[in-house]
Design an enzyme around this catalytic site. Structure first.
Site, PDB file in Angstrom:
ATOM      1  N   ASN A  94     -55.939   6.288  11.310  1.00 35.07           N
ATOM      2  CA  ASN A  94     -56.317   5.166  12.168  1.00 35.07           C
ATOM      3  C   ASN A  94     -57.380   5.645  13.137  1.00 35.07           C
ATOM      4  O   ASN A  94     -57.437   6.829  13.476  1.00 35.07           O
ATOM      5  CB  ASN A  94     -55.088   4.654  12.948  1.00 35.07           C
ATOM      6  CG  ASN A  94     -55.428   3.452  13.811  1.00 35.07           C
ATOM      7  OD1 ASN A  94     -56.100   2.519  13.358  1.00 35.07           O
ATOM      8  ND2 ASN A  94     -54.984   3.459  15.049  1.00 35.07           N
ATOM      9  N   HIS A 146     -58.713   4.867  17.033  1.00 37.39           N
ATOM     10  CA  HIS A 146     -58.277   4.230  18.273  1.00 37.39           C
ATOM     11  C   HIS A 146     -59.360   4.431  19.331  1.00 37.39           C
ATOM     12  O   HIS A 146     -59.882   5.548  19.473  1.00 37.39           O
ATOM     13  CB  HIS A 146     -56.951   4.847  18.738  1.00 37.39           C
ATOM     14  CG  HIS A 146     -56.413   4.208  19.975  1.00 37.39           C
ATOM     15  ND1 HIS A 146     -55.891   2.926  19.978  1.00 37.39           N
ATOM     16  CD2 HIS A 146     -56.339   4.653  21.254  1.00 37.39           C
ATOM     17  CE1 HIS A 146     -55.508   2.625  21.216  1.00 37.39           C
ATOM     18  NE2 HIS A 146     -55.769   3.652  22.002  1.00 37.39           N
ATOM     19  N   SER A 181     -60.691   8.235  18.928  1.00 38.00           N
ATOM     20  CA  SER A 181     -59.905   9.269  18.251  1.00 38.00           C
ATOM     21  C   SER A 181     -59.493   8.787  16.866  1.00 38.00           C
ATOM     22  O   SER A 181     -59.046   7.650  16.714  1.00 38.00           O
ATOM     23  CB  SER A 181     -58.623   9.581  19.042  1.00 38.00           C
ATOM     24  OG  SER A 181     -58.899   9.886  20.395  1.00 38.00           O
ATOM     25  N   ASP A 212     -49.991   4.794  18.090  1.00 36.27           N
ATOM     26  CA  ASP A 212     -51.109   5.655  18.504  1.00 36.27           C
ATOM     27  C   ASP A 212     -50.641   7.059  18.893  1.00 36.27           C
ATOM     28  O   ASP A 212     -51.144   7.652  19.852  1.00 36.27           O
ATOM     29  CB  ASP A 212     -51.873   5.015  19.676  1.00 36.27           C
ATOM     30  CG  ASP A 212     -52.462   3.660  19.312  1.00 36.27           C
ATOM     31  OD1 ASP A 212     -52.829   3.478  18.139  1.00 36.27           O
ATOM     32  OD2 ASP A 212     -52.548   2.791  20.192  1.00 36.27           O
TER      33      ASP A 212
END
Length: 198
Positions: free
Chosen positions: A109, A111, A138, A147
């Site tokens: 992912n 973020h 990130s 996260d």
């Protein structure tokens, strides 16, 4: 020709990070190929973008479905496309623990903060309000906690005196478009080198 890791991308909207991932995949030496773009929003503009570029797309409205039930549909679509790694690119739903566990270590992912700072939403406003000198983005491995997974790459952006959340977001997004394909390529190359691209 060297084998490429088969990547599935999950989006909910325009998919600008997905577009940067697709663009990077066109390079002959890119270690991954995008074989599926999936969305919980059948009207997501990113689906048309991917379709126009010959990438298979899958979409299903999540509304009215339990999280785990919907994620089972996503999982089936990913496995039918022989996906080996998943990249979340503006996917705006939390994943069920079962889904994350079944793809453990294989979901990335991006973020818009310098994790572990500012998990969740409103990251740019929170960084400005805190008086931070820099913000950024990130790329991290997805774990069941929001996260929270190990960070694999970061890019930093200075916060300027006149910045608003919107101007900061715009500059961070440019870094996201650069960082995410590079981080995905590194992870894909690592998996291929490990000899276990299950």
């Amino acid at each position: 020709m060297s084998p490429k890791l088969r990547v599935g991308v999950m989006i909910s909207g325009r998919g600008s990070n997905m577009a940067s991932i697709l663009a990077a995949a066109e390079a002959p030496d890119c270690p991954y190929e995008v074989v599926l773009v999936a969305s919980n929003n059948p009207a997501a503009p990113g689906l048309a973008f991917a379709d126009e570029r010959g990438v298979a797309v899958w979409a299903h409205d999540h509304r009215g479905m339990k999280r785990a039930e919907f994620d089972r549909l996503v999982d089936a679509a990913m496995r039918a496309a022989n996906v080996q790694m998943i990249a979340l690119a503006g996917y705006m739903r939390l994943l069920s623990p079962e889904f994350v566990e079944s793809w453990a270590g294989r979901i990335l992912n991006i973020h818009p903060s310098l994790l572990p700072r500012y998990k969740g939403l409103d990251t740019h406003a929170r960084a400005i309000a805190a008086g931070d000198g820099e913000a950024g983005c990130s790329v991290h491995i997805v774990t069941p906690e929001l996260d929270d997974g190990p960070v694999v790459a970061q890019a930093r952006v200075p916060i300027l005196a006149h910045d608003t959340p919107e101007t900061l977001a715009e500059r961070v997004l440019k870094e996201e478009h650069r960082l995410y394909p590079a981080a995905l390529a590194k992870c894909a190359a690592d998996v291929l080198r490990s000899g276990n691209p299950a």
